[in-house]
Enzyme design. Structure first.
Site, PDB file in Angstrom:
ATOM      1  N   ARG A 110       0.783  -1.241   0.000  1.00  0.00           N
ATOM      2  CA  ARG A 110       0.000   0.000   0.000  1.00  0.00           C
ATOM      3  C   ARG A 110       0.808   1.282   0.000  1.00  0.00           C
ATOM      4  O   ARG A 110       0.252   2.344  -0.221  1.00  0.00           O
ATOM      5  CB  ARG A 110      -0.975  -0.013   1.188  1.00  0.00           C
ATOM      6  CG  ARG A 110      -2.034  -1.077   0.991  1.00  0.00           C
ATOM      7  CD  ARG A 110      -2.984  -1.194   2.144  1.00  0.00           C
ATOM      8  NE  ARG A 110      -3.981  -2.217   1.853  1.00  0.00           N
ATOM      9  CZ  ARG A 110      -3.761  -3.524   1.924  1.00  0.00           C
ATOM     10  NH1 ARG A 110      -2.574  -3.970   2.283  1.00  0.00           N
ATOM     11  NH2 ARG A 110      -4.704  -4.391   1.616  1.00  0.00           N
ATOM     12  N   HIS A 163      -0.700 -16.126   5.315  1.00  0.00           N
ATOM     13  CA  HIS A 163      -0.995 -15.946   3.894  1.00  0.00           C
ATOM     14  C   HIS A 163      -0.107 -16.791   3.001  1.00  0.00           C
ATOM     15  O   HIS A 163       0.055 -16.501   1.820  1.00  0.00           O
ATOM     16  CB  HIS A 163      -0.897 -14.458   3.523  1.00  0.00           C
ATOM     17  CG  HIS A 163      -1.910 -13.603   4.220  1.00  0.00           C
ATOM     18  ND1 HIS A 163      -1.770 -12.250   4.397  1.00  0.00           N
ATOM     19  CD2 HIS A 163      -3.101 -13.925   4.794  1.00  0.00           C
ATOM     20  CE1 HIS A 163      -2.828 -11.768   5.062  1.00  0.00           C
ATOM     21  NE2 HIS A 163      -3.634 -12.773   5.315  1.00  0.00           N
ATOM     22  N   CYS A 197      -4.640 -31.273  -5.223  1.00  0.00           N
ATOM     23  CA  CYS A 197      -4.127 -32.304  -4.300  1.00  0.00           C
ATOM     24  C   CYS A 197      -3.010 -31.797  -3.408  1.00  0.00           C
ATOM     25  O   CYS A 197      -2.479 -32.548  -2.590  1.00  0.00           O
ATOM     26  CB  CYS A 197      -3.651 -33.522  -5.100  1.00  0.00           C
ATOM     27  SG  CYS A 197      -2.185 -33.175  -6.115  1.00  0.00           S
ATOM     28  N   CYS A 255      -2.732 -34.649 -10.490  1.00  0.00           N
ATOM     29  CA  CYS A 255      -4.204 -34.605 -10.581  1.00  0.00           C
ATOM     30  C   CYS A 255      -4.705 -33.659 -11.672  1.00  0.00           C
ATOM     31  O   CYS A 255      -5.911 -33.603 -11.923  1.00  0.00           O
ATOM     32  CB  CYS A 255      -4.803 -34.219  -9.230  1.00  0.00           C
ATOM     33  SG  CYS A 255      -4.637 -32.477  -8.845  1.00  0.00           S
ATOM     34  N   ILE A 288      11.164   0.629  10.814  1.00  0.00           N
ATOM     35  CA  ILE A 288      11.309  -0.620  11.582  1.00  0.00           C
ATOM     36  C   ILE A 288      12.783  -0.988  11.790  1.00  0.00           C
ATOM     37  O   ILE A 288      13.178  -1.395  12.892  1.00  0.00           O
ATOM     38  CB  ILE A 288      10.568  -1.759  10.847  1.00  0.00           C
ATOM     39  CG1 ILE A 288       9.063  -1.505  10.910  1.00  0.00           C
ATOM     40  CG2 ILE A 288      10.916  -3.133  11.440  1.00  0.00           C
ATOM     41  CD1 ILE A 288       8.270  -2.237   9.859  1.00  0.00           C
TER      42      ILE A 288
HETATM   43  P1  NAD Z   1       0.635  -3.301   3.791  1.00  0.00           P
HETATM   44  O1  NAD Z   1       1.380  -3.023   2.529  1.00  0.00           O
HETATM   45  O2  NAD Z   1      -0.822  -3.131   3.811  1.00  0.00           O
HETATM   46  O3  NAD Z   1       1.214  -2.406   4.968  1.00  0.00           O
HETATM   47  C1  NAD Z   1       2.582  -2.253   5.187  1.00  0.00           C
HETATM   48  C2  NAD Z   1       2.762  -1.141   6.208  1.00  0.00           C
HETATM   49  O4  NAD Z   1       4.137  -1.060   6.537  1.00  0.00           O
HETATM   50  C3  NAD Z   1       2.336   0.234   5.686  1.00  0.00           C
HETATM   51  O5  NAD Z   1       1.440   0.826   6.598  1.00  0.00           O
HETATM   52  C4  NAD Z   1       3.648   1.027   5.582  1.00  0.00           C
HETATM   53  O6  NAD Z   1       3.510   2.374   5.945  1.00  0.00           O
HETATM   54  C5  NAD Z   1       4.527   0.302   6.574  1.00  0.00           C
HETATM   55  N1  NAD Z   1       5.966   0.308   6.263  1.00  0.00           N
HETATM   56  C6  NAD Z   1       6.562   0.028   5.090  1.00  0.00           C
HETATM   57  N2  NAD Z   1       7.915   0.065   5.219  1.00  0.00           N
HETATM   58  C7  NAD Z   1       8.160   0.411   6.521  1.00  0.00           C
HETATM   59  C8  NAD Z   1       9.344   0.610   7.272  1.00  0.00           C
HETATM   60  N3  NAD Z   1      10.565   0.467   6.740  1.00  0.00           N
HETATM   61  N4  NAD Z   1       9.231   0.970   8.579  1.00  0.00           N
HETATM   62  C9  NAD Z   1       7.997   1.131   9.158  1.00  0.00           C
HETATM   63  N5  NAD Z   1       6.838   0.919   8.483  1.00  0.00           N
HETATM   64  C10 NAD Z   1       6.920   0.562   7.189  1.00  0.00           C
HETATM   65  O7  NAD Z   1       1.067  -4.766   4.238  1.00  0.00           O
HETATM   66  P2  NAD Z   1       0.350  -5.813   5.194  1.00  0.00           P
HETATM   67  O8  NAD Z   1      -0.336  -5.128   6.321  1.00  0.00           O
HETATM   68  O9  NAD Z   1       1.348  -6.851   5.450  1.00  0.00           O
HETATM   69  O10 NAD Z   1      -0.845  -6.444   4.342  1.00  0.00           O
HETATM   70  C11 NAD Z   1      -0.772  -6.673   2.991  1.00  0.00           C
HETATM   71  C12 NAD Z   1      -0.623  -8.107   2.505  1.00  0.00           C
HETATM   72  O11 NAD Z   1       0.427  -8.039   1.600  1.00  0.00           O
HETATM   73  C13 NAD Z   1      -0.196  -9.138   3.473  1.00  0.00           C
HETATM   74  O12 NAD Z   1      -1.226 -10.002   3.598  1.00  0.00           O
HETATM   75  C14 NAD Z   1       0.968  -9.889   2.806  1.00  0.00           C
HETATM   76  O13 NAD Z   1       0.561 -11.223   2.540  1.00  0.00           O
HETATM   77  C15 NAD Z   1       1.154  -9.247   1.477  1.00  0.00           C
HETATM   78  N6  NAD Z   1       2.520  -8.824   1.103  1.00  0.00           N
HETATM   79  C16 NAD Z   1       3.615  -9.453   1.577  1.00  0.00           C
HETATM   80  C17 NAD Z   1       4.870  -9.020   1.223  1.00  0.00           C
HETATM   81  C18 NAD Z   1       6.062  -9.785   1.760  1.00  0.00           C
HETATM   82  O14 NAD Z   1       5.951 -10.989   1.988  1.00  0.00           O
HETATM   83  N7  NAD Z   1       7.188  -9.132   1.993  1.00  0.00           N
HETATM   84  C19 NAD Z   1       5.034  -7.909   0.399  1.00  0.00           C
HETATM   85  C20 NAD Z   1       3.869  -7.271  -0.100  1.00  0.00           C
HETATM   86  C21 NAD Z   1       2.610  -7.735   0.264  1.00  0.00           C
END
Ligand code: NAD
Length: 253
Positions: A41, A126, A137, A162, A243
């Protein structure tokens, strides 16, 4: 709710970690952005480029399956090159220290396992995009097998056993959540005394229900995310900061 700047945030987080007996981290895409994997996002995130392909479309339509695999192959270098970031390494240190029994993750990138968590201790809500499964399968296929078959046939492959479509081992929109993982995540959320949501916008349900489940069961709740979330008001500590910088001080080699 206490919203802390980075310095006092790290200090308060350190105190909460020291006091806690059972810590459960809940991670989202934000923990992996510093490894080069974009989130969904944020600006430049995956959704700003592509509409997700829902599960029923993938099942019904060969073109959708071809497109899903083309997109996955386009991300292959990024996923293969990614190494655990400071957030992953800090959690792995607390895991080795016996403070974290398991991590609950929405991520599909395998980076918690790469940082030192045993596979059984990574609860993937996920799924995982580093390998594939037959949707009929559930036979497991490695990425190279999918690539070779796609190149030979010019389209997304079906299962050798399958004949059903083969998909990344992830949970798509519209696909049922994995029962065992949901049950384990609920149990852990209810038995921890510190729950830390890290890098999640907390808008994808039902996964986003775990922080509040933990809070209602009596845990302290910490949210670490660049931007505000709807659940900030329920947290004991909110750190709106990067983070890697927030968790970097907790990395131990
Ligand atoms: P999201 O993209 O909705 O939210 C990520 C959040 O992290 C955002 O609010 C953003 O502001 C914040 N963020 C990004 N980088 C940051 C940083 N360095 N420090 C602090 N905050 C930071 O992701 P979500 O909530 O995990 O949900 C989306 C879905 O996307 C998940 O279900 C996941 O399966 C999938 N996804 C996974 C990956 C991965 O595996 N790395 C990548 C993209 C999407």
């Amino acid at each position: 709710m206490k919203v802390a700047d980075i310095r006092s945030g790290v200090e308060m987080l350190g105190e909460l970690i020291a006091e806690a007996r059972v810590i459960v981290p809940f991670t989202g895409a934000g923990i992996s952005t510093e490894t080069g994997i974009p989130d969904f996002r944020s600006p430049g995130g995956l959704w700003t480029r592509n509409r997700p392909i829902p599960f029923d479309e993938f099942v019904a339509d060969q073109d959708a399956r071809d497109e899903a695999w083309r997109r996955r192959f386009a991300m292959d270098e990024v996923f293969s090159a990614a190494r655990p970031g400071r957030g992953h390494l800090a959690l792995a240190a607390l895991y080795r220290a016996g403070k974290i029994p398991s991590v609950i993750t929405q991520n599909i990138d395998n980076l918690h396992q790469a940082s030192g968590f045993a596979s059984d201790d990574v609860i993937e809500l996920h799924g995982n995009t580093t390998y594939a499964r037959c949707i009929g399968c559930e036979t497991r296929y490695e990425m190279q097998w999918v690539k070779t078959r796609f190149a030979e046939e010019g389209c997304a492959p079906d299962c050798n056993t399958c004949g059903a479509p083969v998909k990344t081992a992830t949970i798509s929109f519209g696909q049922a959540m994995p029962e065992d993982e949901m049950r384990r995540a609920a149990e852990l959320s209810q038995r921890c005394d510190l729950f830390i949501a890290i890098g999640s916008s907390l808008v994808v349900w039902p996964a986003a229900g775990f922080p509040l489940m933990a809070k209602h069961a009596g845990a302290r709740l910490v949210i670490i995310n660049n931007e505000a979330t709807e659940q900030d008001r329920h947290a004991d500590l909110v750190i709106h900061h990067d983070i890697g910088e927030t968790l970097g001080p907790f990395v131990r080699n």
